[in-house]
Design an enzyme around this catalytic site. Structure first.
Site, mmCIF file in Angstrom:
data_model
loop_
_atom_site.group_PDB
_atom_site.id
_atom_site.type_symbol
_atom_site.label_atom_id
_atom_site.label_comp_id
_atom_site.label_asym_id
_atom_site.label_seq_id
_atom_site.Cartn_x
_atom_site.Cartn_y
_atom_site.Cartn_z
ATOM 1 N N SER A 1 0.830 -1.195 0.000
ATOM 2 C CA SER A 1 0.000 0.000 0.000
ATOM 3 C C SER A 1 0.873 1.257 0.000
ATOM 4 O O SER A 1 1.775 1.384 0.816
ATOM 5 C CB SER A 1 -0.896 -0.026 1.233
ATOM 6 O OG SER A 1 -1.671 1.135 1.215
ATOM 7 N N GLY A 2 0.593 2.161 -0.907
ATOM 8 C CA GLY A 2 1.358 3.402 -0.982
ATOM 9 C C GLY A 2 2.584 3.308 -1.872
ATOM 10 O O GLY A 2 3.354 4.259 -1.969
ATOM 11 N N THR B 1 -1.757 2.647 -7.852
ATOM 12 C CA THR B 1 -2.883 3.387 -8.423
ATOM 13 C C THR B 1 -2.368 4.499 -9.341
ATOM 14 O O THR B 1 -2.919 4.754 -10.419
ATOM 15 C CB THR B 1 -3.748 3.970 -7.304
ATOM 16 O OG1 THR B 1 -4.138 2.908 -6.465
ATOM 17 C CG2 THR B 1 -4.958 4.673 -7.857
ATOM 18 N N ASN C 1 -0.967 5.459 3.188
ATOM 19 C CA ASN C 1 -1.168 6.167 1.917
ATOM 20 C C ASN C 1 -2.352 7.113 2.073
ATOM 21 O O ASN C 1 -3.412 6.722 2.556
ATOM 22 C CB ASN C 1 -1.448 5.112 0.824
ATOM 23 C CG ASN C 1 -1.614 5.740 -0.554
ATOM 24 O OD1 ASN C 1 -1.609 6.952 -0.702
ATOM 25 N ND2 ASN C 1 -1.749 4.884 -1.560
ATOM 26 N N SER D 1 -5.327 5.813 -0.374
ATOM 27 C CA SER D 1 -5.228 4.367 -0.478
ATOM 28 C C SER D 1 -6.506 3.776 -1.067
ATOM 29 O O SER D 1 -7.619 4.126 -0.659
ATOM 30 C CB SER D 1 -4.981 3.808 0.918
ATOM 31 O OG SER D 1 -4.886 2.419 0.859
ATOM 32 N N SER D 2 -6.310 2.892 -2.030
ATOM 33 C CA SER D 2 -7.483 2.239 -2.617
ATOM 34 C C SER D 2 -7.991 1.224 -1.602
ATOM 35 O O SER D 2 -7.244 0.345 -1.184
ATOM 36 C CB SER D 2 -7.102 1.524 -3.911
ATOM 37 O OG SER D 2 -6.189 2.291 -4.638
ATOM 38 N N GLY E 1 -2.445 -3.427 -2.037
ATOM 39 C CA GLY E 1 -1.156 -4.072 -1.758
ATOM 40 C C GLY E 1 -1.130 -4.681 -0.376
ATOM 41 O O GLY E 1 -2.017 -4.458 0.462
ATOM 42 N N GLU F 1 -0.644 -5.401 3.284
ATOM 43 C CA GLU F 1 -0.846 -4.408 4.350
ATOM 44 C C GLU F 1 -0.544 -4.992 5.726
ATOM 45 O O GLU F 1 -1.012 -6.072 6.072
ATOM 46 C CB GLU F 1 -2.307 -3.928 4.361
ATOM 47 C CG GLU F 1 -2.504 -2.654 3.605
ATOM 48 C CD GLU F 1 -3.947 -2.188 3.587
ATOM 49 O OE1 GLU F 1 -4.229 -1.259 2.838
ATOM 50 O OE2 GLU F 1 -4.790 -2.761 4.319
#
Ligand SMILES: Nc1ncnc2c1ncn2[C@@H]1O[C@H](COP(=O)(O)OP(=O)(O)O)[C@@H](O)[C@H]1O
Ligand SMILES: [Mg+2]
Length: 1063
Positions: free
Chosen positions: A142-143, A147, A192, A195-196, A424, A426
């Site tokens: 993540s981050g 994306t 993030n 973050s998605s 991603g 996490e």
């Protein structure tokens, strides 16, 4: 074709620059080569741009050092063969401009510095040339920038691909779907700021021309727990803050909202409603615009916002316990707005919020809820409303992205490019069910990555019989199995626990796990751990050793979240909602469905299996994103964090396999098919086995033995540069083939055109010749007819006029007249005249007479009076003498003269004697005596009345004209003449014998003056004259040789005259 050759200071390589193509070809001594580095600037040569080129490729330290050196220079992209490794710079590097896109379009992967766009372009070209579906898998924690990468890729395709013939709006919609999905599905987390919180797989459909014509999005498991709760430092989904910050006053008033996020309990849990990196107000505008691009009507936007607002109101809905500790709704204001915004009946809704409906043995029972249960039910409703709305939103976007041509046959020729941007790996302080799912998903994708790259690669070498040193790698299948296996897997155990009758709790679930999988090497709990590790584990926790590292999960909420329970009466209420979106999200069929719905984990597992299937059916491309630090700071390279990621992403293994292996492999058939045009023996067709064809082909291309290997069914090429050289040679060859095709087509085209023109020319020629021929034939026919008519007419020319000879006769006439016109006599004496045809004889005569008269008339008009007199006299002379006197013809050409003697030659006495009587004519004559014939010179004068003979100054004899009875001359050429005088006149001495040299002239004038034209006698032989009273004289004329006038013995005057004219 001219090629520009350049030496590059790398040594053996010569760069050949094609004049019409930016492609750079290198012709070295060993054949065609690509200068991979030719386009690099010095800056881009920091470290190596492909880890494959690392000297020490097994060293992790060298790997990380290369990443660091490049990262320091803001070079965030590096390759491992075709895999792109990207390090999040956390700053805008200005490397995604239109110019950058252009720079990476249509060039070989290795010719330009590594870039996301190079991958994008390579994938796109593979999609177009090989017509195989492609998938770009973007992974990383993540981050790490997944994306962001997806957005850049989409942007690249939207801006560089040709616009579709119809539906150009698809490009905008593809781009604009992003902000909307991000607003509803992204949130600030600790890792993030954007973050998605859902997984996204997006298909972009391209038509056969390579234009984007449609798209489809699959979304995965939205983290809906975030709607009601956020960890410290995190936020709810962006849309709530955007609406409150950016929404117009009017909108907020309608929705019953206040501007401050602090007023909403669902937004304050993380205690960070404001984030400096996020501009909610601006984002709101972007989202509003995007909504209209993706076909939202104003009504739909309003309905959507009503739902968003209703979630916020739900969060603020309070309950109070009554005497029986049953929950009662206390926030009437919120409740009022809720009923309106959700379009539900107040009473039913109120009851649903505070009661639970249970169906037992076919009977419906309403059991009141206590405060805790009511809050639970409310939160469940908020989550359900939000997550279902999100699903609806994805559906709505898909409808707007769907190609309008989906039904047409050409649709089958479309190819698909998939972009996978999924959450991603996490690890948080507190990891729950969501993290469990997310990390499971990452395990699955890692498994796929291994399948598609490492494992399959090694297996393939074996299958193909290629000598190969196996590379050790960690296969995470064991972890995937731990989670998903039937009966023994964590998900199965969780589901079982959820469905089990009796008091199932999160802790019983944990116990069950401990019982079932206690021996699994990747599973650990407080109870199972050894003394040392136990400390780090709570009692309500279990730990999984993921491929990417350890994660400790708290079991709290697992059952609930997996069950995803929403009380039946709340569902029923929502089914009857008047908000169109809600009524679509809550379907009545759900109520009557007796079957228990799949649990969330199972649903997720199924959807992942499906996703893996989708990805497996496509040609994969990988982007591995790395996060340089946890603080979201630019320029900070946290080595520990990065080493960890390098490890769990399997980048080292990836590199080792790459180095040991071959960059490219292809089935012999496909390889031959693609490159056969490069070798004369294989072009255009190879008759033998494809493998032999490939062998001939690569020998021709000059591949060195270490550059390739021949497998059972495939050729393996070790270095990418070998392939790129071949590709470039193919590109050049294609150009020349295209030129050949063009040339022959043009030849054919122009030949056809020429033949057409030739045919036309021949047609025109033949037509014209025909016309000429016909004209000539007609002329000949006419000529023949004319000749025939003439001949016929000629034969019948003497016959009376009839049709047969009319033409001929007319022709003869016409030609006679025309001829006559040209041949008219020139003067009166010209007697020539064309012979007329019988029919024109009379006319000819008339014409001749006319002509003659005309000439005479003209002649007469032209003569003078003197000449007239002359002619008159000549005419009279002719009348008298013509044919009678021998010397007449000699006189004709001599003009008659008015007088032979001038006045001065005549004696004045004579003139005196004549008085007024004029002398008309005077001539010298000789007078012969009547007796002796003596010649005596005299002058003869003619007056109007008499002939006067003069001797010098004396008038010797005057003969009045009445007394002149006649004049005699001989017929011979002599010039004697006798004037006969009246005898009765005594005074007269008798006839006079005279001689004049101009006898014709003299006698003519005299005859005219004396009016004796008819009295001139022309005698043959002799003339008798009266020589005096009683005595006659005779003159004898005889022809002789010369003139002789003598007195003959017989007393006659003998005249011998020469014969001038033979008679
Ligand atoms: N290529 C990039 N250039 C600049 N900033 C980036 C880039 N990639 C990511 N970022 C920054 O990192 C943040 C997180 O990236 P994101 O793509 O949302 O991560 P992920 O989707 O992997 O969780 C972004 O909001 C952006 O600020
Ligand atoms: Mg993301």
């Amino acid at each position: 074709m001219a090629l520009q050759v350049e030496l590059i200071p790398t040594g053996e390589i010569i760069r050949v620059v094609h004049p019409y193509r930016p492609c750079k070809l290198a012709l070295g001594s060993d054949g065609v080569r690509v200068t991979m580095e030719s386009a690099l600037t010095a800056r881009d040569r920091v470290g190596v741009q492909d880890f494959v080129l690392l000297e020490n490729f097994t060293s992790e330290a060298a790997f990380i050092e290369n990443l660091r050196r490049r990262f320091r220079e803001n070079l965030i992209y590096t390759y491992i063969g075709p895999v792109l490794v990207s390090v999040n710079p956390y700053r805008d590097l200005q490397i995604y401009s239109r110019q950058h896109m252009e720079r990476y379009r249509g060039v070989s992967f290795y010719e330009v510095p590594p870039h996301l766009f190079a991958v994008a372009d390579t994938v796109y070209r593979a999609l177009r040339t090989e017509r195989r579906d492609q998938a770009v898998m973007i992974s990383g924690e993540s981050g790490a920038g997944k994306t962001e990468a997806t957005k850049r890729l989409l942007q690249f395709y939207a801006e560089t691909c040709p616009a579709p013939e119809r539906g150009g709006a698809v490009r905008d919609r593809l781009l604009q779907s992003n902000p909307v999905l991000e607003a509803f599905g992204n949130a600030k987390t600790l890792r993030n700021d954007n973050s998605s919180r859902f997984g996204k797989y997006m298909d972009v459909q391209f038509d056969f021309k390579g234009a984007p014509v449609g798209g489809h999005i699959l979304s995965y498991l939205l983290e809906k727990s975030r709607v009601v709760h956020q960890n410290h430092g995190e936020r709810n989904f962006h849309i709530f803050y955007q609406l409150l910050e950016g929404g117009e006053e009017e909108t907020l008033r309608r929705l019953g909202l206040e501007r401050s996020p602090q007023s909403y309990l669902y937004l304050v849990k993380g205690q960070c409603a404001k984030v400096s990196s996020i501009n909610d107000k601006n984002d709101w505008k972007v989202v509003r615009k995007a909504l209209s691009v993706i076909n939202f009507t104003e009504d739909e936007v309003e309905d959507l916002l009503s739902i968003v607002a209703s979630v916020l109101h739900l969060g603020n809905l309070h309950f109070a316990a009554d005497e029986e500790s049953n929950a009662q709704v206390t926030s009437e204001n919120q409740f009022k707005y809720l009923t309106r915004l959700l379009g539900v009946d107040g009473a039913t809704f109120r009851e649903a919020l505070t009661h639970r409906k249970i169906i037992a043995k076919g009977e419906e029972l309403l059991s009141p809820l206590n405060l805790e249960q009511a809050a639970y039910a409310r939160d469940a409703l908020a989550k359900a409303v939000y997550s279902r709305t999100f699903t609806w939103l994805v559906g709505k976007i898909n409808r707007s992205l769907a190609s309008k041509d989906a039904q047409s046959p050409s649709w089958r020729s479309t190819t698909v490019l998939g972009l996978l941007d999924i959450y991603g790996f996490e690890v948080f302080q507190n990891n729950s069910f969501e993290q469990f799912c997310i990390n499971y998903c990452n395990e699955k994708l890692q498994q796929l990555f291994i399948e598609l790259t490492l494992k399959s690669e090694q297996e393939e070498y074996e299958a193909e019989g290629i000598a190969w040193e196996p590379v050790q790698y960690f296969n995470n299948k064991i972890i995937c199995d731990l989670v998903e296996e039937k009966f023994k897997g964590i998900i199965s155990i969780l589901d079982e626990e959820c469905l089990r009758p009796g008091e199932a709790t999160d802790l019983t679930f944990l116990e069950k796990l401990e019982d079932t999988i206690k021996h699994h090497p990747h599973f650990l709990t407080h109870k199972l751990a050894d003394q040392r590790t136990r400390k780090s584990l709570g009692r309500g926790e279990f730990r999984l050793l993921h491929y990417a590292g350890e994660v400790t999960y708290s079991v709290t909420g697992f059952l609930d979240k997996n069950n995803d329970l929403l009380f039946r009466n709340l569902k029923e209420t929502m089914c009857s909602s008047e908000n169109p979106i809600m009524s679509q999200c809550f379907d009545r069929s759900e109520l009557s469905d007796k079957k228990r719905p799949e649990t969330v984990a199972t649903q997720f597992k199924m959807s992942l299996l499906q996703l893996v299937e989708i990805l497996q059916s496509k040609e994969p491309a990988y982007i591995r994103c790395i996060k340089p630090n946890d603080a979201k700071q630019p320029g900070r390279f946290d080595e520990v964090l990065i080493r960890h990621q390098v490890k769990y992403l399997g980048l080292m293994e990836n590199l080792r396999v790459r180095r040991a292996g071959f960059a490219y492999r292809r089935k012999y058939e496909a390889f031959l098919q693609r490159y056969k045009s490069l070798c004369p023996e294989t072009w255009p067709t190879w008759a033998g086995r494809p493998q032999d064809g490939v062998a001939v082909l690569v020998r021709h291309l000059g591949y060195k033995p270490e550059e390739y290997k021949m497998g059972r069914t495939k050729i393996f090429i070790r270095f990418p540069k070998t392939l790129f050289a071949t590709e470039d040679a193919l590109e050049v060859r294609r150009q020349s083939l295209a030129t050949q095709i063009q040339a022959s087509w043009r030849g054919c085209h122009w030949r056809q055109k020429f033949l057409r023109v030739k045919r036309s020319a021949i047609c025109i020629q033949s037509w014209w010749r025909g016309t000429l021929g016909r004209r000539k034939a007609a002329k000949r026919k006419w000529a023949a007819q004319t000749i025939r008519r003439l001949i016929r007419g000629f034969i019948l020319r003497h016959a009376p006029r009839c049709p047969e000879n009319a033409f001929f006769l007319d022709h003869v006439r016409t030609s006679f007249l025309l001829n006559l016109r040209r041949q008219l006599p020139r003067n009166v004496l010209d007697t020539s005249w064309p012979t007329p045809p019988p029919a024109l004889r009379e006319a000819s005569e008339l014409l001749r007479e006319l002509c003659r008269r005309n000439m005479v008339w003209k002649y007469c008009r032209s003569i003078s009076p003197e000449w007239k007199q002359q002619l008159h006299q000549k005419a009279v002379a002719s009348e008298i003498f013509k044919g009678k006197k021998d010397n007449y013809p000699q006189s004709v050409p001599r003009l008659f003269i008015s007088t032979r003697l001038g006045a001065d030659e005549i004696s004045s006495k004579v003139l005196q004697a004549l008085g007024t009587e004029p002398i008309q004519y005077a001539v010298p004559v000789v007078k012969y005596d009547r007796k002796g014939y003596k010649p005596r010179p005299r002058q003869l004068l003619l007056t109007p009345n008499a002939v006067v003979i003069v001797e010098d100054a004396k008038v010797k004899q005057r003969i009045e004209y009445p007394n002149l009875t006649g004049i005699s001359v001989s017929s011979l050429s002599d010039s004697l003449f006798v004037l006969h005088v009246q005898r009765e006149d005594n005074k007269q001495k008798g006839d006079v014998v005279l001689q004049s040299d101009h006898v014709i002239e003299t006698l003519t004038k005299m005859a005219l003056s004396a009016d004796r034209v008819n009295n001139i006698n022309i005698n043959q032989g002799s003339i008798t004259y009266a020589g005096g009273p009683g005595r006659d004289g005779i003159i004898d004329f005889t022809p002789g040789s010369e003139l002789l006038i003598t007195k003959a013995k017989n007393g006659h005057l003998a005249v011998v005259a020469p014969r001038l004219n033979s008679r």
